[in-house]
Design an enzyme around this catalytic site. Structure first.
Site, PDB file in Angstrom:
ATOM      1  N   HIS A 186       0.936  -1.255  -0.019  1.00 18.26           N
ATOM      2  CA  HIS A 186       0.093   0.020   0.112  1.00 18.26           C
ATOM      3  C   HIS A 186       0.999   1.170  -0.099  1.00 18.26           C
ATOM      4  O   HIS A 186       0.300   2.282   0.199  1.00 18.26           O
ATOM      5  CB  HIS A 186      -0.936  -0.045   1.133  1.00 18.26           C
ATOM      6  CG  HIS A 186      -1.985   1.059   1.241  1.00 18.26           C
ATOM      7  ND1 HIS A 186      -2.095   2.121   2.148  1.00 18.26           N
ATOM      8  CD2 HIS A 186      -3.256   1.174   0.428  1.00 18.26           C
ATOM      9  CE1 HIS A 186      -3.196   2.779   1.908  1.00 18.26           C
ATOM     10  NE2 HIS A 186      -3.826   2.051   0.772  1.00 18.26           N
ATOM     11  N   LYS A 201       3.012   4.387  -1.428  1.00 19.16           N
ATOM     12  CA  LYS A 201       3.191   5.057  -2.549  1.00 19.16           C
ATOM     13  C   LYS A 201       4.428   5.907  -2.578  1.00 19.16           C
ATOM     14  O   LYS A 201       4.523   6.888  -1.697  1.00 19.16           O
ATOM     15  CB  LYS A 201       2.081   6.089  -2.597  1.00 19.16           C
ATOM     16  CG  LYS A 201       0.950   5.385  -2.720  1.00 19.16           C
ATOM     17  CD  LYS A 201       0.047   5.493  -1.486  1.00 19.16           C
ATOM     18  CE  LYS A 201      -1.431   4.813  -1.634  1.00 19.16           C
ATOM     19  NZ  LYS A 201      -2.005   4.509  -0.377  1.00 19.16           N
ATOM     20  N   ASP A 245      15.916  10.602  -9.600  1.00 18.23           N
ATOM     21  CA  ASP A 245      17.320  10.725  -9.735  1.00 18.23           C
ATOM     22  C   ASP A 245      18.149  10.512  -8.404  1.00 18.23           C
ATOM     23  O   ASP A 245      19.138  11.195  -7.836  1.00 18.23           O
ATOM     24  CB  ASP A 245      17.641  12.186 -10.253  1.00 18.23           C
ATOM     25  CG  ASP A 245      17.467  12.170 -11.815  1.00 18.23           C
ATOM     26  OD1 ASP A 245      17.557  10.953 -12.575  1.00 18.23           O
ATOM     27  OD2 ASP A 245      17.274  13.083 -12.291  1.00 18.23           O
ATOM     28  N   HIS A 255      -9.357  11.478   2.402  1.00 15.44           N
ATOM     29  CA  HIS A 255      -8.495  10.180   2.256  1.00 15.44           C
ATOM     30  C   HIS A 255      -7.134  10.135   3.062  1.00 15.44           C
ATOM     31  O   HIS A 255      -6.198   9.493   2.934  1.00 15.44           O
ATOM     32  CB  HIS A 255      -8.294   9.815   0.766  1.00 15.44           C
ATOM     33  CG  HIS A 255      -7.658   8.638   0.283  1.00 15.44           C
ATOM     34  ND1 HIS A 255      -6.194   8.274   0.046  1.00 15.44           N
ATOM     35  CD2 HIS A 255      -8.163   7.234   0.523  1.00 15.44           C
ATOM     36  CE1 HIS A 255      -6.243   7.204  -0.140  1.00 15.44           C
ATOM     37  NE2 HIS A 255      -7.505   6.581   0.039  1.00 15.44           N
ATOM     38  N   LYS A 283      -4.122  10.374   5.496  1.00 14.83           N
ATOM     39  CA  LYS A 283      -3.716   9.444   6.801  1.00 14.83           C
ATOM     40  C   LYS A 283      -2.514  10.170   7.521  1.00 14.83           C
ATOM     41  O   LYS A 283      -1.369  10.611   7.011  1.00 14.83           O
ATOM     42  CB  LYS A 283      -2.953   8.162   6.082  1.00 14.83           C
ATOM     43  CG  LYS A 283      -3.633   7.485   4.867  1.00 14.83           C
ATOM     44  CD  LYS A 283      -3.489   7.852   3.779  1.00 14.83           C
ATOM     45  CE  LYS A 283      -3.988   6.877   2.721  1.00 14.83           C
ATOM     46  NZ  LYS A 283      -5.428   6.471   2.821  1.00 14.83           N
ATOM     47  N   ASP A 307       0.275  15.309  20.478  1.00 14.43           N
ATOM     48  CA  ASP A 307       1.494  16.513  21.145  1.00 14.43           C
ATOM     49  C   ASP A 307       2.361  16.997  20.098  1.00 14.43           C
ATOM     50  O   ASP A 307       1.965  17.753  19.140  1.00 14.43           O
ATOM     51  CB  ASP A 307       2.147  15.941  22.311  1.00 14.43           C
ATOM     52  CG  ASP A 307       1.113  15.443  23.272  1.00 14.43           C
ATOM     53  OD1 ASP A 307      -0.014  15.888  23.330  1.00 14.43           O
ATOM     54  OD2 ASP A 307       1.707  14.679  24.346  1.00 14.43           O
TER      55      ASP A 307
END
Length: 408
Positions: free
Chosen positions: A154, A156, A161, A327, A329, A334
């Site tokens: 999952h 990405k 370079d 969507h 995440k 703190d």
């Protein structure tokens, strides 16, 4: 006689179903046990980089495509989903053009997330004819087929370079640039990484590439250039292969003294994580959770209800994002800011390969907090009574979701 025949038929069908489910459970349990024996914790050393945080698709892909077009030596890309339509076709065209120029292009896709590309033999042949090296992560294998089918990469990750990297929640498809009527605008968080952190992403990609393609790539200077800007944001990437993520989140929750803010499209924790969140609330820690009002997958919303109800009763604040689809995440606990690819759910805890960025840098913390609270302003507070009481349709879906929430 007819009734007896029907009863016997039903009994046989039920017996077959029970045996089938039992065999799936055994397959999963043994596959998981084998995986935990072989998986190891991979937490690279802290590094420095300059960050750019993107929260909308059009601005991200404008920047991303510009960097891809500037590539001189190599492009390494891992996505969960790439769609061969709209922006996906533009993305693949850029990769073909760069490969034609002599740039090394390696494209790694999750087999399940990008199944249409696996099934499109003509497209795969075309990509390879241009010199693009193409591989698929976690293709199902025996034994423990059911477990292996559920395991997904999952992450990405993009590295250009060896100097510029990207990671976050965006995949490649029309919905990510606000072309899906139901899910528009699409809200997500994605990092651009300039500096030492790009080397960490490179190491993660090369390991994933080796696992998927059986091709080992030497860690030479051409993939890890020395003439790289150090950057100003100290951070640490934490890499999870279906293990250790839950423990990392629990450690954050246990150490929280003031507040815990969670942004996730799918809130499906397990009992242990729930206990720690409830314990934080009893300590006086403010817990804020933001989830989407509109869901993009069947049952994920109903699956969250049995976890949200006790949190709401204990004083947590839960918000449903209503200006499109949320969507992202992210966690802010703190002084610690976290953004990456992992959802706050069992699939990310126990099945998926994920990567998150953790940082206590004041500027980055402030930036992520401002984006989170901007989105919070477009969300509506969820009340306990909104997801409680008698509702046959909701409760039926909740019951079904409870049976499969590990795999949602």
């Amino acid at each position: 006689m007819i009734n007896l025949t029907i009863l016997l038929s039903v009994a046989v069908i039920l017996l077959i179903a029970i045996v089938f489910i039992f065999l799936l459970w055994v397959d999963y349990a043994l596959g998981r046990k084998k995986h935990l024996k072989t998986v190891s914790r991979m937490n690279p050393s802290p590094a420095f980089a300059n960050f750019v945080l993107f929260a909308d698709g059009p601005s991200l892909f404008d920047d991303y495509f510009t960097e891809l077009k500037k590539a001189k030596h190599h492009i390494h890309i891992l996505f969960y989903i790439v769609k061969d339509e709209g922006i996906g076709q533009e993305f693949l065209t850029i990769l073909k053009q760069k490969a034609n120029e002599g740039v090394e292009v390696r494209l790694l896709l999750d087999w399940a997330g990008s199944l249409p590309i696996i099934l499109n033999f003509k497209l795969r042949k075309e990509l390879r004819s241009h010199g693009i090296q193409l591989a698929f992560a976690h293709t199902p294998t025996f034994p423990f087929l059911f477990y292996n089918v559920q395991a997904r990469n999952h992450r990405k990750i993009s590295v250009i370079d060896g100097k510029v990297g990207y990671l976050g929640g965006f995949n490649v498809g029309p919905e990510y640039i606000n072309l899906d009527r139901k899910l528009t605008p699409w809200r997500d968080y994605h990092l651009k990484v300039n500096g030492e952190g790009a080397h960490t992403l490179q190491s993660v990609f090369l390991q994933d590439w080796a696992d998927a393609s059986n091709q080992l790539i030497s860690k030479t200077e051409k993939y890890f250039p020395e003439d790289i800007t150090k950057g100003s944001v100290e951070h640490q990437f934490k890499v999870n292969d279906g293990a250790f993520l839950k423990e990392e989140y629990i450690a954050l929750i246990e150490n929280a003294e003031q507040f815990i803010e969670i942004g996730t499209p799918y809130f499906i924790p397990d009992v242990e994580v729930m206990q720690h969140l409830l314990s934080a609330l009893t300590r006086g820690v403010k817990v804020t959770i933001m989830i989407p009002y509109t869901s993009d997958h069947f049952l994920v919303k109903e699956a969250s209800h049995r976890y949200l109800r006790p949190l709401l009763k204990a004083g947590a604040e839960v918000y449903e994002y209503k200006k499109g689809f949320y969507h992202a995440k992210a966690m802010i606990v703190d002084e610690v800011a976290v953004v990456g690819t992992a959802n706050f759910d069992k699939r990310s805890f126990f099945l998926n390969d994920e990567i998150n960025c953790y940082s206590e840098d004041l500027h980055f913390h402030k930036e992520l907090s401002e984006v989170f609270h901007k989105d919070l302003a477009n969300a509506e507070k969820l009340q306990y009574q909104d997801i409680s009481g008698f509702n046959l349709k909701r409760q039926g879906k909740e019951l079904l979701a409870r049976c499969v929430d590990l795999f949602l």
